[in-house]
Write a protein that holds these residues in place. Structure first.
Motif, mmCIF file in Angstrom:
data_model
loop_
_atom_site.group_PDB
_atom_site.id
_atom_site.type_symbol
_atom_site.label_atom_id
_atom_site.label_comp_id
_atom_site.label_asym_id
_atom_site.label_seq_id
_atom_site.Cartn_x
_atom_site.Cartn_y
_atom_site.Cartn_z
ATOM 1 N N LEU A 282 63.991 30.038 -5.035
ATOM 2 C CA LEU A 282 64.900 31.124 -4.669
ATOM 3 C C LEU A 282 65.600 30.821 -3.352
ATOM 4 C CD1 LEU A 282 65.878 33.939 -5.557
ATOM 5 C CD2 LEU A 282 64.121 34.911 -4.088
ATOM 6 N N ARG A 283 66.935 30.805 -3.387
ATOM 7 C CA ARG A 283 67.746 30.464 -2.212
ATOM 8 C C ARG A 283 68.409 31.679 -1.560
ATOM 9 N NH1 ARG A 283 65.417 26.437 -3.394
ATOM 10 N NH2 ARG A 283 66.180 24.308 -3.554
ATOM 11 N N GLU A 284 68.786 32.665 -2.380
ATOM 12 C CA GLU A 284 69.591 33.771 -1.845
ATOM 13 C C GLU A 284 69.262 35.063 -2.576
ATOM 14 O OE1 GLU A 284 74.336 34.821 -1.021
ATOM 15 O OE2 GLU A 284 73.723 32.964 -2.012
ATOM 16 N N ILE A 285 69.259 36.171 -1.822
ATOM 17 C CA ILE A 285 69.035 37.504 -2.374
ATOM 18 C C ILE A 285 70.138 38.428 -1.882
ATOM 19 C CG2 ILE A 285 67.453 39.470 -2.516
ATOM 20 C CD1 ILE A 285 65.194 37.541 -1.743
ATOM 21 N N PHE A 286 70.669 39.231 -2.791
ATOM 22 C CA PHE A 286 71.667 40.240 -2.419
ATOM 23 C C PHE A 286 71.178 41.591 -2.919
ATOM 24 C CE2 PHE A 286 75.570 42.675 -3.575
ATOM 25 C CZ PHE A 286 75.988 42.932 -2.289
ATOM 26 N N ILE A 287 71.009 42.554 -2.006
ATOM 27 C CA ILE A 287 70.542 43.899 -2.356
ATOM 28 C C ILE A 287 71.638 44.901 -2.002
ATOM 29 C CG2 ILE A 287 68.779 45.660 -2.018
ATOM 30 C CD1 ILE A 287 66.826 43.499 -1.238
ATOM 31 N N GLN A 288 72.109 45.628 -3.021
ATOM 32 C CA GLN A 288 73.172 46.609 -2.810
ATOM 33 C C GLN A 288 72.583 48.015 -2.795
ATOM 34 O OE1 GLN A 288 76.606 45.959 -5.252
ATOM 35 N NE2 GLN A 288 77.336 48.057 -5.044
ATOM 36 N N ASN A 289 73.204 48.911 -2.029
ATOM 37 C CA ASN A 289 72.763 50.315 -1.887
ATOM 38 C C ASN A 289 71.400 50.413 -1.202
ATOM 39 O OD1 ASN A 289 75.092 51.113 -3.229
ATOM 40 N ND2 ASN A 289 74.087 51.172 -5.221
ATOM 41 N N PHE A 290 71.144 49.537 -0.254
ATOM 42 C CA PHE A 290 69.888 49.544 0.491
ATOM 43 C C PHE A 290 69.884 50.720 1.468
ATOM 44 C CE2 PHE A 290 66.989 48.244 3.864
ATOM 45 C CZ PHE A 290 65.922 47.727 3.154
ATOM 46 N N THR A 291 68.797 51.542 1.414
ATOM 47 C CA THR A 291 68.739 52.734 2.271
ATOM 48 C C THR A 291 67.578 52.700 3.259
ATOM 49 O OG1 THR A 291 67.396 53.930 0.639
ATOM 50 C CG2 THR A 291 69.802 54.156 0.468
ATOM 51 N N GLY A 292 66.732 51.687 3.177
ATOM 52 C CA GLY A 292 65.631 51.576 4.124
ATOM 53 C C GLY A 292 64.408 52.379 3.782
ATOM 54 N N LEU A 293 64.282 52.834 2.508
ATOM 55 C CA LEU A 293 63.087 53.553 2.097
ATOM 56 C C LEU A 293 61.873 52.618 2.109
ATOM 57 C CD1 LEU A 293 64.511 55.631 -0.900
ATOM 58 C CD2 LEU A 293 64.031 56.429 1.417
ATOM 59 N N PRO B 238 73.571 51.528 10.053
ATOM 60 C CA PRO B 238 73.968 50.535 11.058
ATOM 61 C C PRO B 238 73.072 49.301 10.969
ATOM 62 C CG PRO B 238 73.844 52.727 12.038
ATOM 63 C CD PRO B 238 73.250 52.836 10.665
ATOM 64 N N PRO B 239 73.630 48.110 11.111
ATOM 65 C CA PRO B 239 72.833 46.875 11.007
ATOM 66 C C PRO B 239 71.621 46.847 11.933
ATOM 67 C CG PRO B 239 75.175 46.370 10.997
ATOM 68 C CD PRO B 239 75.063 47.829 11.292
ATOM 69 N N ASP B 240 71.790 47.313 13.173
ATOM 70 C CA ASP B 240 70.665 47.286 14.118
ATOM 71 C C ASP B 240 69.523 48.185 13.650
ATOM 72 O OD1 ASP B 240 71.989 45.494 15.710
ATOM 73 O OD2 ASP B 240 72.747 47.005 17.117
ATOM 74 N N ASP B 241 69.854 49.309 13.009
ATOM 75 C CA ASP B 241 68.809 50.213 12.508
ATOM 76 C C ASP B 241 67.995 49.552 11.399
ATOM 77 O OD1 ASP B 241 69.827 52.017 14.280
ATOM 78 O OD2 ASP B 241 70.583 53.437 12.783
ATOM 79 N N ILE B 242 68.679 48.827 10.516
ATOM 80 C CA ILE B 242 67.978 48.159 9.415
ATOM 81 C C ILE B 242 67.055 47.078 9.952
ATOM 82 C CG2 ILE B 242 68.279 46.684 7.393
ATOM 83 C CD1 ILE B 242 70.810 48.199 6.775
ATOM 84 N N ARG C 291 58.096 47.266 10.197
ATOM 85 C CA ARG C 291 57.296 47.055 8.992
ATOM 86 C C ARG C 291 56.551 45.724 9.008
ATOM 87 N NH1 ARG C 291 55.788 51.333 5.961
ATOM 88 N NH2 ARG C 291 57.429 52.902 6.059
ATOM 89 N N GLY C 292 56.717 44.956 10.074
ATOM 90 C CA GLY C 292 55.900 43.762 10.210
ATOM 91 C C GLY C 292 56.493 42.503 9.634
ATOM 92 N N TYR C 293 57.832 42.391 9.615
ATOM 93 C CA TYR C 293 58.440 41.137 9.165
ATOM 94 C C TYR C 293 58.006 40.018 10.098
ATOM 95 C CZ TYR C 293 62.011 37.705 7.952
ATOM 96 O OH TYR C 293 62.658 36.565 7.575
#
Length: 251
Positions: A190-201, A228-232, A239-241
């Motif tokens: 797996l090289r790339e992931i695209f997630i649309q409508n991400f809300t941070g749940l 906002p990008p900084d919030d995500i 969450r421990g990334y």
């Protein structure tokens, strides 16, 4: 065959005006001609529940076009060797529950075209095996309340994964569960992931974090969100990334 004669007698030779449920499970010596002869009359009998399963090797069944404009259908369950070929016009005004188990989709947009014609769909369960390099999972419905999505990638070498999340959705059933073993495609291809409508749940973050932490070959995960990008990025940190989000995460 006695079974064939029995079904013929019930559906074709009787004066049945309506059926509540029609269930057809065929596991050997499948005859597509007879399947059409039975499913089509079932539709004409205003069936409310249709359950069709086909387990015969090298035999694939395409549902009649009349199924996709069936006004009385409330529950539809299709399993195994069935091909979902969705016409341009779909109208299933009473369909509340849709279960698609290991069926084949003729195109990537087949599921969304089908759902778009289900105005009151509340429950959706999709189980499928995936083999291509590029995987697109798109589930969009303004009224959907319950979603179970089971996808097996293990036999494939997925390079691009696209997830289009439901917006809005009231409840989730079968929430994100950590696999017992990290899939080989996630570790190696797996090289790339695209997630649309991400809300941070919580479940969205847990899924994305798992992919980020275990994607050894992953180059980029791109999120489309109204936040906002900084919030995500801060949510990921909380969450421990395990690594720096800026290295792979693009918002």
């Amino acid at each position: 065959m006695k079974v064939v004669k029995f079904v013929d007698r019930v559906l074709l030779l009787s004066d049945v005006q309506s059926l509540h449920k029609f269930c057809l499970k065929w596991e050997f010596d499948c005859d597509i001609f007879n399947m059409n002869r039975w499913v089509t009359p079932a539709i004409a009998c205003n069936v409310q529940v249709l359950d069709v399963s086909l387990y015969c090797p090298d035999v694939w069944y395409k549902l009649p076009r009349s199924l996709y404009t069936w006004e009385t259908l409330e529950l539809l369950e299709l399993s195994n060797h069935i091909v979902i070929k969705v016409p341009n016009f779909v109208c299933l005004p009473r369909l509340v529950t849709l279960n698609l188990n290991l069926v084949e989709f003729e195109s990537n947009d087949s599921v969304q075209k089908l759902i778009a014609g289900c105005a009151v769909l509340k429950s959706l369960h999709i189980k499928r095996d995936v083999c291509p390099d590029v995987v697109i999972i798109a589930i969009l419905s303004p009224v959907l309340e319950r979603l179970i999505l089971t996808v097996s990638f293990e036999a494939s070498k997925v390079k691009l994964l696209v997830l289009i999340l439901i917006e809005p959705i009231k409840t989730h059933s079968g929430c994100w569960r950590v696999p017992k073993q990290v899939p080989s495609w996630l570790l190696s291809s797996l090289r790339e992931i695209f997630i649309q409508n991400f809300t941070g749940l919580k479940d969205e973050l847990s899924t994305a974090r798992y992919l980020l932490n275990h994607g050894r070959a992953l180059k980029r995960i791109k999120l489309h969100s109204g936040l906002p990008p900084d919030d995500i990025k801060e949510k990921f940190r909380l969450r421990g990334y395990q690594s720096s989000p800026e290295s792979h995460l693009h918002v």
